[in-house]
Design an enzyme around this catalytic site. Structure first.
Site, PDB file in Angstrom:
ATOM      1  N   CYS A 162      80.492  47.257  96.623  1.00 23.93           N
ATOM      2  CA  CYS A 162      79.604  47.990  96.676  1.00 23.93           C
ATOM      3  C   CYS A 162      79.874  48.780  98.229  1.00 23.93           C
ATOM      4  CB  CYS A 162      78.190  47.055  97.043  1.00 23.93           C
ATOM      5  SG  CYS A 162      78.659  46.029  97.629  1.00 23.93           S
TER       6      CYS A 162
HETATM    7  N1  LIG Z   1      75.148  41.952  94.663  1.00 25.95           N
HETATM    8  C1  LIG Z   1      75.646  43.358  94.750  1.00 25.95           C
HETATM    9  O1  LIG Z   1      75.488  44.090  95.733  1.00 25.95           O
HETATM   10  C2  LIG Z   1      77.291  42.938  93.851  1.00 25.95           C
HETATM   11  C3  LIG Z   1      77.387  45.165  94.134  1.00 25.95           C
HETATM   12  C4  LIG Z   1      78.793  44.809  93.592  1.00 25.95           C
HETATM   13  C5  LIG Z   1      79.626  43.629  92.787  1.00 25.95           C
HETATM   14  N2  LIG Z   1      79.292  43.152  92.335  1.00 25.95           N
HETATM   15  C6  LIG Z   1      80.117  41.696  92.478  1.00 25.95           C
HETATM   16  O2  LIG Z   1      79.627  41.362  90.307  1.00 25.95           O
HETATM   17  C7  LIG Z   1      79.223  40.377  90.334  1.00 25.95           C
HETATM   18  C8  LIG Z   1      78.106  39.695  89.731  1.00 25.95           C
HETATM   19  O3  LIG Z   1      77.407  39.183  91.595  1.00 25.95           O
HETATM   20  P1  LIG Z   1      75.820  39.487  91.992  1.00 25.95           P
HETATM   21  O4  LIG Z   1      75.260  39.340  92.846  1.00 25.95           O
HETATM   22  O5  LIG Z   1      75.384  39.829  89.845  1.00 25.95           O
HETATM   23  O6  LIG Z   1      75.890  37.676  91.443  1.00 25.95           O
HETATM   24  P2  LIG Z   1      74.590  36.323  91.292  1.00 25.95           P
HETATM   25  O7  LIG Z   1      73.603  37.169  91.558  1.00 25.95           O
HETATM   26  O8  LIG Z   1      75.709  35.756  91.898  1.00 25.95           O
HETATM   27  O9  LIG Z   1      75.073  36.515  90.146  1.00 25.95           O
HETATM   28  C9  LIG Z   1      76.295  35.594  88.812  1.00 25.95           C
HETATM   29  C10 LIG Z   1      75.575  35.506  87.857  1.00 25.95           C
HETATM   30  O10 LIG Z   1      76.751  35.198  86.905  1.00 25.95           O
HETATM   31  C11 LIG Z   1      76.464  33.665  86.448  1.00 25.95           C
HETATM   32  N3  LIG Z   1      77.660  32.602  86.478  1.00 25.95           N
HETATM   33  C12 LIG Z   1      77.847  32.782  88.040  1.00 25.95           C
HETATM   34  N4  LIG Z   1      78.842  31.668  88.207  1.00 25.95           N
HETATM   35  C13 LIG Z   1      79.914  32.064  87.109  1.00 25.95           C
HETATM   36  C14 LIG Z   1      80.886  31.077  85.680  1.00 25.95           C
HETATM   37  N5  LIG Z   1      81.390  30.582  87.011  1.00 25.95           N
HETATM   38  N6  LIG Z   1      81.153  30.846  85.263  1.00 25.95           N
HETATM   39  C15 LIG Z   1      80.150  31.719  83.917  1.00 25.95           C
HETATM   40  N7  LIG Z   1      79.290  32.427  84.974  1.00 25.95           N
HETATM   41  C16 LIG Z   1      78.538  32.569  86.260  1.00 25.95           C
HETATM   42  C17 LIG Z   1      75.151  33.216  86.871  1.00 25.95           C
HETATM   43  O11 LIG Z   1      74.638  32.595  86.358  1.00 25.95           O
HETATM   44  P3  LIG Z   1      73.978  30.756  86.235  1.00 25.95           P
HETATM   45  O12 LIG Z   1      73.181  31.412  86.891  1.00 25.95           O
HETATM   46  O13 LIG Z   1      73.090  30.691  85.284  1.00 25.95           O
HETATM   47  O14 LIG Z   1      74.961  30.548  86.765  1.00 25.95           O
HETATM   48  C18 LIG Z   1      74.336  34.885  86.735  1.00 25.95           C
HETATM   49  O15 LIG Z   1      74.237  34.881  85.927  1.00 25.95           O
HETATM   50  C19 LIG Z   1      80.361  39.385  91.578  1.00 25.95           C
HETATM   51  O16 LIG Z   1      81.621  39.852  91.110  1.00 25.95           O
HETATM   52  C20 LIG Z   1      79.724  40.356  92.779  1.00 25.95           C
HETATM   53  O17 LIG Z   1      81.418  40.266  93.604  1.00 25.95           O
HETATM   54  C21 LIG Z   1      77.921  42.571  93.029  1.00 25.95           C
END
Ligand SMILES: NC(=O)c1ccc[n+]([C@@H]2O[C@H](COP(=O)([O-])OP(=O)(O)OC[C@H]3O[C@@H](n4cnc5c(N)ncnc54)[C@H](OP(=O)(O)O)[C@@H]3O)[C@@H](O)[C@H]2O)c1
Length: 358
Positions: A162
């Protein structure tokens, strides 16, 4: 399925209950050529999506999908059910899932940092051991405005981070057109709290964020630094180093990046705007006119980015500003834009272009 679409590609999301996963659901549901047919998470596996992700409640074709659990060993079976999978998982887990799916013949779009950095040693310095380093060279960095050619036909796409998205969109045109010196470049970014994902923590707790504003990971400590430098160096055609300071802002969505760089002799703000306009044309990045500045409020929920430029003539510093929605342009909508190009569709196909205003 959404009644207005004639889907050609079946899509899965692993990590559907996270913030980027939820945003992917919203974007894919509105997309004319994509049909969401597989969703996975851990804690809510076995539940209906309408239960696991209340933003889908009552939506035909979404609410009744059953959340499954995914293990890399299931990749070959999944290949008969979907054409494309988004892995919206923490780094490490995302690479393991993506590698198995890629080897099974699927198109993979990875939302994590796992395939963004070209250099394995740099990745491992910032993120720890890479589970599948051999695939890094195959992945395409999925910034659509800067990698459109490489994205065509790509099967493993690394969706950009981001903060890097905002910094690249503002600064890369100026570096490519040789309008600024390569040093100093100072990038000051402010992000809404959803950038940290959905897991609660002390620093993202409401009373800790609601009335305050603070920097974090200061002085070269944030993991997005090498990604920013990689892409700005590519645009400059030379090694570029930057000073990057992220801040946490009491809002849910949005990133505002204000960057400062020294103008090359004779360059002007008009030339900066012209360079960005040449690059972005009439696409999803809008170059604002003189004395008009990007605002996260004007891109909230949208795939669009706004960039603006000004020059302090006393110091000969350019001020380059970008506003994006971290979950849309900074993650999921941009990831779908990259997929569109990989599939040979116009980049903006199906993407939300008008912000949720106010
Ligand atoms: N947030 C942002 O603005 C943003 C922007 C760009 C990129 N990203 C990247 O995109 C990715 C996801 O970010 P997010 O913000 O959506 O994260 P998040 O809100 O923490 O969600 C993570 C998801 O992954 C699952 N999960 C967590 N740990 C896991 C594991 N060890 N194995 C399998 N599933 C797992 C969770 O499911 P459960 O709850 O069921 O475990 C949840 O559905 C990250 O790598 C982050 O760095 C985020």
């Amino acid at each position: 399925m959404n009644a207005t679409k004639s889907a050609q590609y079946r899509v899965g999301i692993i990590g559907v209950t996270g913030y980027t996963g939820a945003e992917l659901v919203r974007v894919i549901h509105a997309h004319p050529a994509l049909e969401l047919s597989y969703v996975a998470a851990r804690e809510t596996a076995g539940k209906r999506l309408g239960h696991a992700l209340p933003s889908t409640r009552g939506v035909p074709g979404l609410a009744d999908l059953v959340v499954e659990s995914f293990e890399p060993e299931q990749a070959a079976q999944l290949a008969s059910r979907v054409d494309v999978v988004f892995t919206a998982l923490p780094h490490g887990a995302s690479a393991r899932a993506g590698a198995a799916l890629f080897e099974a013949g699927l198109i993979v779009v990875d939302l994590s940092a796992d395939y963004r950095l070209r250099d394995v040693a740099t990745y491992e310095k910032w993120y720890g051991p890479h589970p599948t380093p051999a695939l890094i060279a195959t992945a395409v960095y999925g910034q659509p405005e800067w990698h459109a050619e490489q994205l065509r036909g790509a099967r493993l796409i690394a969706a950009p981070g981001c903060y890097p998205t905002s910094a690249i969109l503002a600064l890369a045109p100026l570096l490519e057109a040789s309008l600024i010196e390569h040093s100093p470049i100072i990038i000051d970014s402010k992000s809404g709290v959803s950038g940290a994902g959905k897991a609660p923590s002390q620093s993202s707790h409401f009373p800790e964020t609601a009335e305050g504003l603070r920097p974090y990971k200061v002085a070269g400590a944030h993991r997005h630094l090498p990604e920013i430098e990689q892409e700005l160096s590519r645009a400059a055609g030379a090694h570029v180093q930057v000073t990057f300071t992220p801040h946490l802002v009491p809002m849910n969505r949005g990133i505002l990046t204000t960057a400062y760089a020294r103008l090359r002799s004779g360059a002007s703000a008009d030339q900066c705007r012209a360079a960005a306009q040449d690059k972005y044309g009439s696409g999803l990045v809008s170059v604002l006119p003189a004395d008009s500045w990007p605002d996260t409020l004007h891109v909230r929920g949208s795939a669009r980015a706004h960039v603006g430029y000004g020059v302090d003539v006393r110091t000969q510093m350019v001020v380059a500003v970008a506003a994006i929605d971290n979950l849309a342009r900074g993650a999921s909508a941009q990831a779908v834009q990259a997929l569109n190009l990989a599939l040979g569709l116009p980049g903006e196909t199906g993407l939300p272009e008008v912000a949720l205003y106010p």
